[in-house]
Scaffold this motif. Structure first.
Motif, short mmCIF file in Angstrom:
data_model
loop_
_atom_site.label_atom_id
_atom_site.label_comp_id
_atom_site.label_asym_id
_atom_site.label_seq_id
_atom_site.Cartn_x
_atom_site.Cartn_y
_atom_site.Cartn_z
N VAL A 1 -38.91 -17.16 38.65
CA VAL A 1 -38.00 -16.28 39.38
C VAL A 1 -36.91 -17.08 40.08
O VAL A 1 -37.17 -18.14 40.64
N VAL A 2 -35.68 -16.55 40.05
CA VAL A 2 -34.58 -17.08 40.86
C VAL A 2 -34.00 -15.91 41.65
O VAL A 2 -34.06 -14.77 41.21
N THR A 3 -33.46 -16.22 42.80
CA THR A 3 -32.77 -15.21 43.59
C THR A 3 -31.28 -15.42 43.41
O THR A 3 -30.76 -16.51 43.66
N VAL A 4 -30.60 -14.39 42.97
CA VAL A 4 -29.16 -14.43 42.74
C VAL A 4 -28.49 -13.70 43.89
O VAL A 4 -28.90 -12.60 44.27
N LEU A 5 -27.46 -14.29 44.44
CA LEU A 5 -26.77 -13.69 45.58
C LEU A 5 -25.74 -12.66 45.11
O LEU A 5 -24.55 -12.77 45.35
N ARG A 6 -26.23 -11.66 44.43
CA ARG A 6 -25.44 -10.54 43.94
C ARG A 6 -26.31 -9.28 44.01
O ARG A 6 -27.54 -9.36 43.97
N ALA A 7 -25.67 -8.15 44.07
CA ALA A 7 -26.40 -6.88 44.06
C ALA A 7 -26.98 -6.64 42.67
O ALA A 7 -26.42 -7.12 41.68
N PRO A 8 -28.11 -5.92 42.56
CA PRO A 8 -28.71 -5.67 41.25
C PRO A 8 -27.76 -5.05 40.23
O PRO A 8 -27.78 -5.39 39.06
N ASN A 9 -26.88 -4.15 40.69
CA ASN A 9 -25.94 -3.53 39.75
C ASN A 9 -24.89 -4.52 39.23
O ASN A 9 -24.27 -4.29 38.20
N GLU A 10 -24.66 -5.62 39.94
CA GLU A 10 -23.74 -6.65 39.48
C GLU A 10 -24.43 -7.61 38.50
O GLU A 10 -23.77 -8.21 37.66
N VAL A 11 -25.74 -7.76 38.62
CA VAL A 11 -26.48 -8.66 37.74
C VAL A 11 -26.59 -8.07 36.34
O VAL A 11 -26.40 -8.76 35.34
N VAL A 12 -26.87 -6.79 36.25
CA VAL A 12 -26.93 -6.09 34.96
C VAL A 12 -25.93 -4.95 35.00
O VAL A 12 -26.28 -3.78 34.90
#
Length: 158
Positions: free
Chosen positions: A44-55
């Protein structure tokens, strides 16, 4: 031989015997081996973006999408609304031995690299790599550091 030496040998032999019995019990009970446990482990990694921006359009970031059906991917909000957790795990077995790791053939390395690259693309816009080699020393220690660095690029730290 002294009594202390004989006692130490007896204790060591008993320890080996107990370990053997435990291994046999595990094998007979259908206990999963290390390869299965490694395959089932989520990275797991944490991305500093909202879930809707990731996918954003329903597709995964390119590095993870390239792995295809080798991985199962899970996207969910990170705790405390601090970005998005991007998780992946292997869906099928591959070589997971130490020699496979050193040779760069361990599929877990590909998953770790893909997660790291996806995080970098989502947060920075490109894959960030170091500019300079870790060492330019031509001796044995320099070659050892270069080899370890090469292996670590496939492994990374999550």
């Amino acid at each position: 031989m002294t009594t202390k030496v004989r006692f130490a040998q007896l204790v060591a032999a008993a320890g080996v015997g107990v370990a053997g019995i435990r291994a046999a019990r595990r094998a007979m009970s259908g206990h999963r081996d290390e390869g299965d446990a490694a395959r089932d482990r989520w990275l797991v990694v944490t991305v500093l973006r909202a879930p809707n921006e990731v996918v954003s359009d329903g597709s995964l970031p390119a590095p993870l999408a390239e792995l295809g059906d080798l991985v199962e991917v899970r996207v969910r909000p990170a705790p405390g609304d601090k970005g998005t957790e991007l998780a992946a795990r292997l869906t099928r077995r591959g070589p997971t031995s130490t020699s496979a790791r050193v040779e760069g053939e361990d599929p877990r390395q590909r998953v770790r690299t893909a997660l790291r690259e996806a995080k970098s693309i989502l947060e920075v816009g490109e894959i960030v790599r170091p500019d300079a080699p870790p060492t330019t020393h031509p001796g044995p220690a320099g070659r050892l550091v270069s080899k370890a660095t090469h292996i670590a690029q496939g492994e990374g730290r999550l």
